[in-house]
Structure formats: structure tokens, C-alpha cells
Design a protein around this motif. Structure first.
Motif, PDB file in Angstrom:
ATOM      1  N   CYS A 123      65.125  86.665 -18.941  1.00 52.17           N
ATOM      2  CA  CYS A 123      65.931  86.043 -19.982  1.00 52.17           C
ATOM      3  C   CYS A 123      65.479  84.593 -20.105  1.00 52.17           C
ATOM      4  O   CYS A 123      64.715  84.091 -19.284  1.00 52.17           O
ATOM      5  CB  CYS A 123      67.419  86.134 -19.658  1.00 52.17           C
ATOM      6  N   GLY A 124      65.958  83.914 -21.148  1.00 50.83           N
ATOM      7  CA  GLY A 124      65.508  82.548 -21.385  1.00 50.83           C
ATOM      8  C   GLY A 124      64.248  82.555 -22.239  1.00 50.83           C
ATOM      9  O   GLY A 124      63.343  83.373 -22.038  1.00 50.83           O
ATOM     10  N   LEU A 125      64.189  81.644 -23.194  1.00 53.89           N
ATOM     11  CA  LEU A 125      63.048  81.591 -24.114  1.00 53.89           C
ATOM     12  C   LEU A 125      61.947  80.674 -23.583  1.00 53.89           C
ATOM     13  O   LEU A 125      61.242  80.015 -24.356  1.00 53.89           O
ATOM     14  CB  LEU A 125      63.525  81.129 -25.499  1.00 53.89           C
ATOM     15  N   TYR A 126      61.774  80.663 -22.272  1.00 54.54           N
ATOM     16  CA  TYR A 126      60.745  79.855 -21.634  1.00 54.54           C
ATOM     17  C   TYR A 126      59.450  80.657 -21.515  1.00 54.54           C
ATOM     18  O   TYR A 126      59.443  81.884 -21.596  1.00 54.54           O
ATOM     19  CB  TYR A 126      61.234  79.388 -20.263  1.00 54.54           C
ATOM     20  N   GLU A 127      58.360  79.947 -21.289  1.00 54.20           N
ATOM     21  CA  GLU A 127      57.031  80.569 -21.299  1.00 54.20           C
ATOM     22  C   GLU A 127      56.896  81.759 -20.344  1.00 54.20           C
ATOM     23  O   GLU A 127      56.279  82.763 -20.705  1.00 54.20           O
ATOM     24  CB  GLU A 127      55.958  79.524 -20.993  1.00 54.20           C
ATOM     25  N   THR A 151      55.717  76.040 -31.532  1.00 53.31           N
ATOM     26  CA  THR A 151      54.638  75.549 -32.376  1.00 53.31           C
ATOM     27  C   THR A 151      53.385  75.424 -31.516  1.00 53.31           C
ATOM     28  O   THR A 151      53.375  75.779 -30.342  1.00 53.31           O
ATOM     29  CB  THR A 151      54.993  74.189 -32.997  1.00 53.31           C
ATOM     30  N   ASP A 152      52.340  74.895 -32.100  1.00 55.30           N
ATOM     31  CA  ASP A 152      51.101  74.722 -31.339  1.00 55.30           C
ATOM     32  C   ASP A 152      51.325  73.842 -30.115  1.00 55.30           C
ATOM     33  O   ASP A 152      50.726  74.072 -29.059  1.00 55.30           O
ATOM     34  CB  ASP A 152      50.031  74.106 -32.241  1.00 55.30           C
ATOM     35  N   ARG A 153      52.254  72.872 -30.233  1.00 51.30           N
ATOM     36  CA  ARG A 153      52.443  71.908 -29.143  1.00 51.30           C
ATOM     37  C   ARG A 153      53.830  71.961 -28.523  1.00 51.30           C
ATOM     38  O   ARG A 153      53.973  71.775 -27.311  1.00 51.30           O
ATOM     39  CB  ARG A 153      52.175  70.497 -29.675  1.00 51.30           C
ATOM     40  N   TYR A 154      54.856  72.227 -29.332  1.00 53.97           N
ATOM     41  CA  TYR A 154      56.228  72.059 -28.860  1.00 53.97           C
ATOM     42  C   TYR A 154      56.992  73.379 -28.770  1.00 53.97           C
ATOM     43  O   TYR A 154      56.674  74.356 -29.434  1.00 53.97           O
ATOM     44  CB  TYR A 154      56.998  71.115 -29.792  1.00 53.97           C
ATOM     45  N   LYS A 155      58.027  73.350 -27.956  1.00 56.06           N
ATOM     46  CA  LYS A 155      59.020  74.421 -27.872  1.00 56.06           C
ATOM     47  C   LYS A 155      60.390  73.792 -28.066  1.00 56.06           C
ATOM     48  O   LYS A 155      60.780  72.872 -27.339  1.00 56.06           O
ATOM     49  CB  LYS A 155      58.931  75.112 -26.515  1.00 56.06           C
ATOM     50  N   PHE A 156      61.135  74.299 -29.061  1.00 58.44           N
ATOM     51  CA  PHE A 156      62.514  73.872 -29.283  1.00 58.44           C
ATOM     52  C   PHE A 156      63.417  75.079 -29.079  1.00 58.44           C
ATOM     53  O   PHE A 156      63.143  76.162 -29.595  1.00 58.44           O
ATOM     54  CB  PHE A 156      62.712  73.312 -30.696  1.00 58.44           C
ATOM     55  N   SER A 187      52.000  70.551 -24.248  1.00 61.22           N
ATOM     56  CA  SER A 187      50.668  70.019 -23.979  1.00 61.22           C
ATOM     57  C   SER A 187      50.643  69.181 -22.710  1.00 61.22           C
ATOM     58  O   SER A 187      49.627  69.104 -22.013  1.00 61.22           O
ATOM     59  CB  SER A 187      50.179  69.181 -25.161  1.00 61.22           C
ATOM     60  N   THR A 188      51.773  68.541 -22.374  1.00 61.58           N
ATOM     61  CA  THR A 188      51.853  67.713 -21.169  1.00 61.58           C
ATOM     62  C   THR A 188      52.800  68.289 -20.134  1.00 61.58           C
ATOM     63  O   THR A 188      52.786  67.867 -18.969  1.00 61.58           O
ATOM     64  CB  THR A 188      52.327  66.290 -21.527  1.00 61.58           C
ATOM     65  N   ASP A 189      53.631  69.254 -20.544  1.00 61.65           N
ATOM     66  CA  ASP A 189      54.655  69.815 -19.660  1.00 61.65           C
ATOM     67  C   ASP A 189      54.693  71.331 -19.824  1.00 61.65           C
ATOM     68  O   ASP A 189      55.663  71.896 -20.309  1.00 61.65           O
ATOM     69  CB  ASP A 189      56.012  69.189 -20.017  1.00 61.65           C
ATOM     70  N   PRO A 190      53.619  72.010 -19.411  1.00 65.13           N
ATOM     71  CA  PRO A 190      53.550  73.458 -19.651  1.00 65.13           C
ATOM     72  C   PRO A 190      54.620  74.254 -18.902  1.00 65.13           C
ATOM     73  O   PRO A 190      54.929  75.376 -19.303  1.00 65.13           O
ATOM     74  CB  PRO A 190      52.148  73.831 -19.162  1.00 65.13           C
TER      75      PRO A 190
END
Length: 470
Positions: free
Chosen positions: A266-270, A362-367, A387-390
Motif C-alpha cells: 500500500c502507499g503510492l511510494y516507489e 512526473t519525470d522528476r516529482y511525486k505528489f 531526482s535528489t530523493d529517490p
């Protein structure tokens, strides 16, 4: 032409060698990726299993079909909705499945001439059983144009790999039951403990070392990899490997303690939404192709339909293989041919099971916008610069409020555009029935003589175990 679509349930992309993992979990999957195309940034737009597979077989995301929640009796898919196996069967393909999703919803059996339910006496389905059912079917239909869906559950909890597979991932000198190791305490004292005690922890024992669970997950992937090797060897033996479009995907990934999620999805994390997608079709998909851009699972249906049309196998009516109107998915063939980097500039994410949330990748961000945190402590808004906090550890929603506002407006506009005046099905689910998985916890607690309020005040393993013993 043969098409094999294989769901590798709960398979996290970052745990495969082809996606950069250094442990030996996936030698054969890595080989298949080297022989075909690997999609580096493929996403499960809807999680978990029920909604993910509905999107795959319709080419539509949950807001389009209305199927947005896993485990809810409220979710229904109209029979008029175009369905991939049904389209292929109407065109002349022999359609088959080795699967048990019919246990969740009736629509997962639609369109199959042969539906082999893989469920057995136990909840856990061994990949060896899937192969034992699938291989004779493949041999029986090897001279036909067929579509076969296979569903492997090995990487799903409970992690119960053969002991010999664990040795490669957990040092033999370590004791997973060492009482001095306290790394499991957060998992055992999480609000979801009553559910996982029965479905996972009790089946493995009183493990104290959280690394052991990670090792079991890796071992399960390696076991699955061997089952896929057996399947591939069977295709080679039958002489149909070259004529087979093989599509492998994860329906969702798995969190391994990240974000207070303990061996669940669960959770919309990578770890949960970034999934593997690998395709091989000798002579038609370039070997070693790596697609760097964003794609989503709904893209698989138009991709498979285009492949079937282009192959024009004898006895198949290609006019019945056109992509239906209203699909959210886009064919991946331009990306496979190197004409584009991917299929989407952004992917919209959704979940409604343990918690309810939507997001944008997006290419760079997750909201991420959370509507109901369920058993978790979540801020209403999360923003990560991947990009800085995978690993998504620094929430920038307050620091970069203007960007978070813009992405939230975009998310809201996308939702409104999809709904076209209809009520949001997630809002309806929450108002009329609540989160499906919280209801499961409440039922388990009531059987132990506890209320949700009791458990929320004091969610400790000892409290629940003592209540159960009473």
C-alpha cells in the motif's frame, strides 16, 4: 502467433538485477530482458491487485472504469466494458488462463475459452502449480494462435520459499530468532499487526530480525525466476519460443519497511508503484531495448492488440483487434521501436484499500494527496523530488508549497475531467463503506473482543495476543 501475458504478483522492480539490484534474485528474468525490451519506469496507476488487473485487461485506469478499490463489494465492472481476452477470442485466438482472480471478482474469467482456477487448499499458490497446469495446456494448443494469461503469486506474502533458496540471501551464521535483535518491534506493534499475524507472521514464526523477511522476499523472487526459466524451456522444447510474444509485469511492488509499511503493498511510494514490465518477441522486439520514459500498466492492452494486428496470423480476424474507444493506455510500440522515450509525460496514481490516496508521478516529482490514512500516519499532502530523493524521505509539500499547489490543481483537474460530473467512486466508497482493509481489521479485533478504539489507543502485539488467548 502465441501471446503469454504473465502477472508476477507483488514483484518490486528495484529487486531485479535488470533494474539494478546486486543480489542474484533474477538471472533468467534478466536474460529475458536482454533478449527483448525492458521498461525502466513502468508504473501501476491503480493498486493493489484487483484494480491493477482490471486496468490491464481494459486499458483503462480506475477512474474510467469506476473500479477504484480492492476488496470492496461495491466495485462492479459492466459487461459492456471491452475486455482484452474477449476481444482476442472474438478475433479467433484460443484463450486460456491459469489464475485465481475469479475468487475476487467474476469479471476476471471473462473472455476465456479455458479458465483453469489455480486456487487450492491453501491460500498460497506455488509457481510450480501454475506451471504444472499451464505447460500441458500450452502443449495441447501449440499449433494454434493462442492467448494465455498466467498469474504467479510467489513474491506475495506469506513468504514461504524452499529453504534452499534462502541461503543465498541470508547469512547462515545469523539467527533470525535472536531475542537480542529488536528490529521487528515496529512491525509487530503496527496497527495492521492483527491482520498480518494470521496471514504472515504466524506462518513463519517469531522472527526478530527484519532483514530475514527481506531475505525471504528475495528468495521468493529467485524461486519465481526458476519457474519462469522452466516455462521458457518448455516453449523452446515445443519449438514455439520464437513465435511467442511474452509479456511479464508486476501488478504492484512491495514495501519492505519503507514508510512504515511492513512487507505489504500500500502507499503510492516507489517500492509499490514502480513495477517491472519486460517484453520479448524474437525478431520483432529489438534485443536489449531499454525504454527510459514513463509508461503505465493500461498501456499493455493496446500494445498487445497492435502486436496481434501486425502479426496477422492465419485464421485471425484483425478487424476485431482495434483498440476500443476511451482507453487510457497507449501502445508501447513507438517506444519499443525507439521512436519515443515512453508513452506519458506523467502517470496518475490511485489506491483505496488500506488507505485512500491519489498522486502524480512526473519525470522528476511525486505528489500524493491522502484522503484517508487508514492505519497509517500520513500528512494530507506529500511532495518528493525523486531526482535528489529517490527513497522519498523528505516531504517538500510545505517548503515548495507553490509547486505542491500546482500539482494538486492538476490532479484535481484530471479527476474532474475523468468524472465528467459523476461522483468520485473513492469518495463514495469512503462515505458509504469506509476503507475495505480497515473493515477487515475491525472484524479481526471484534473476534478477539477488542474495539477499533481500544486498538488505536494501544496498538501493541502483547495487547492483541493476550486478547486472542482469552
Amino acid at each position: 502467433m502465441k501471446i503469454i501475458l504473465a502477472s508476477l504478483d507483488t514483484l518490486r522492480a528495484s529487486r531485479l538485477g535488470a533494474y539494478g539490484y546486486r543480489k542474484p534474485t533474477s538471472p533468467h528474468l534478466d536474460r529475458i530482458a536482454g533478449e527483448g525490451a525492458l521498461f525502466e519506469r513502468a508504473y501501476a496507476a491503480d493498486i493493489p491487485t484487483e484494480v491493477a488487473h482490471t486496468g490491464i485487461f481494459t486499458g483503462k485506469v480506475g477512474l474510467t472504469t469506476g473500479v477504484v478499490s480492492h476488496g470492496s463489494d461495491r466495485m462492479q465492472l459492466p459487461k459492456s466494458t471491452p475486455w482484452l481476452p474477449s476481444l482476442l477470442r472474438s478475433a479467433g485466438f484460443t484463450t486460456g488462463a491459469v489464475d485465481n482472480l475469479f475468487q475476487l471478482k467474476e469479471w476476471f474469467a471473462r473472455g476465456y475459452r479455458y479458465y483453469i482456477n489455480s486456487v487450492g487448499d491453501k491460500r498460497w499458490i506455488d509457481g510450480r502449480t501454475v506451471n504444472e497446469l499451464a505447460m500441458p495446456w500450452i502443449e495441447q494448443h501449440k499449433d494454434e494462435s493462442f492467448f494465455l494469461f498466467l498469474h504467479y503469486w510467489d513474491a506475495h506474502t506469506p513468504y514461504l520459499p524452499p529453504e534452499t533458496y534462502v541461503e543465498s540471501f541470508y547469512d547462515a551464521g545469523r539467527d533470525p530468532f535472536d531475542p537480542a535483535n529488536k528490529s521487528m518491534e515496529r512491525a509487530y506493534n503496527h496497527k495492521a499487526y492483527p491482520f498480518f499475524k494470521h496471514h504472515h507472521y504466524d506462518l513463519i514464526g517469531q522472527v526478530t530480525d527484519s532483514d530475514y523477511y527481506d531475505a525471504l522476499y528475495d528468495a521468493e523472487i529467485r524461486y519465481l525466476d526458476d519457474r519462469l526459466r522452466e516455462l521458457d524451456e518448455h516453449l523452446e522444447k515445443l519449438g514455439i519460443r520464437e513465435d511467442t510474444l511474452l509479456v511479464l509485469f508486476g501488478d504492484h511492488g512491495e514495501s519492505l519497511t519503507e514508510h512504515d509499511i511492513y512487507w505489504d503493498h500500500c502507499g503510492l511510494y516507489e517500492p509499490t508503484v514502480h513495477v517491472p514490465v519486460i517484453m520479448r518477441w524474437p525478431g520483432r522486439i529489438p534485443a536489449g531495448r531499454r525504454v527510459p520514459g514513463l509508461v503505465q500498466q493500461a498501456d499493455l492492452m493496446p500494445t498487445i492488440l497492435e502486436a496481434a494486428r501486425s502479426a496477422s496470423p492465419a485464421g485471425i480476424d484483425a478487424t476485431k483487434l482495434q483498440s476500443p474507444d476511451g482507453m487510457d493506455g497507449r501502445s508501447l510500440w513507438p517506444a519499443i521501436r525507439g521512436e519515443s522515450d515512453g508513452a506519458h509525460e506523467r502517470v496518475y496514481l490511485s489506491e483505496c484499500a488500506w488507505q485512500a490516496a491519489r498522486g502524480i508521478r512526473t519525470d522528476r516529482y511525486k505528489f500524493i494527496r491522502t484522503y484517508d490514512a487508514g492505519l497509517f500516519d500520513r500528512p494530507p499532502r506529500e511532495l518528493y523530488d525523486l531526482s535528489t530523493d529517490p527513497e522519498e524521505t523528505v516531504n517538500l509539500a510545505e517548503e515548495q508549497a507553490e509547486l505542491a499547489d500546482r500539482l494538486e490543481r492538476e490532479l484535481e483537474a484530471w479527476i474532474a475531467g475523468k468524472l465528467q460530473g459523476r461522483e468520485d467512486p473513492i469518495a463514495l466508497q469512503l462515505r458509504e463503506a469506509g476503507l475495505p482493509f480497515r473493515r477487515r481489521i475491525e472484524l479481526i479485533l471484534s473476534e478477539a473482543g477488542l474495539t477499533w478504539e481500544d486498538w488505536r489507543r494501544d496498538p501493541r502485539r502483547e495487547v492483541f495476543d493476550r486478547a486472542v488467548r482469552r
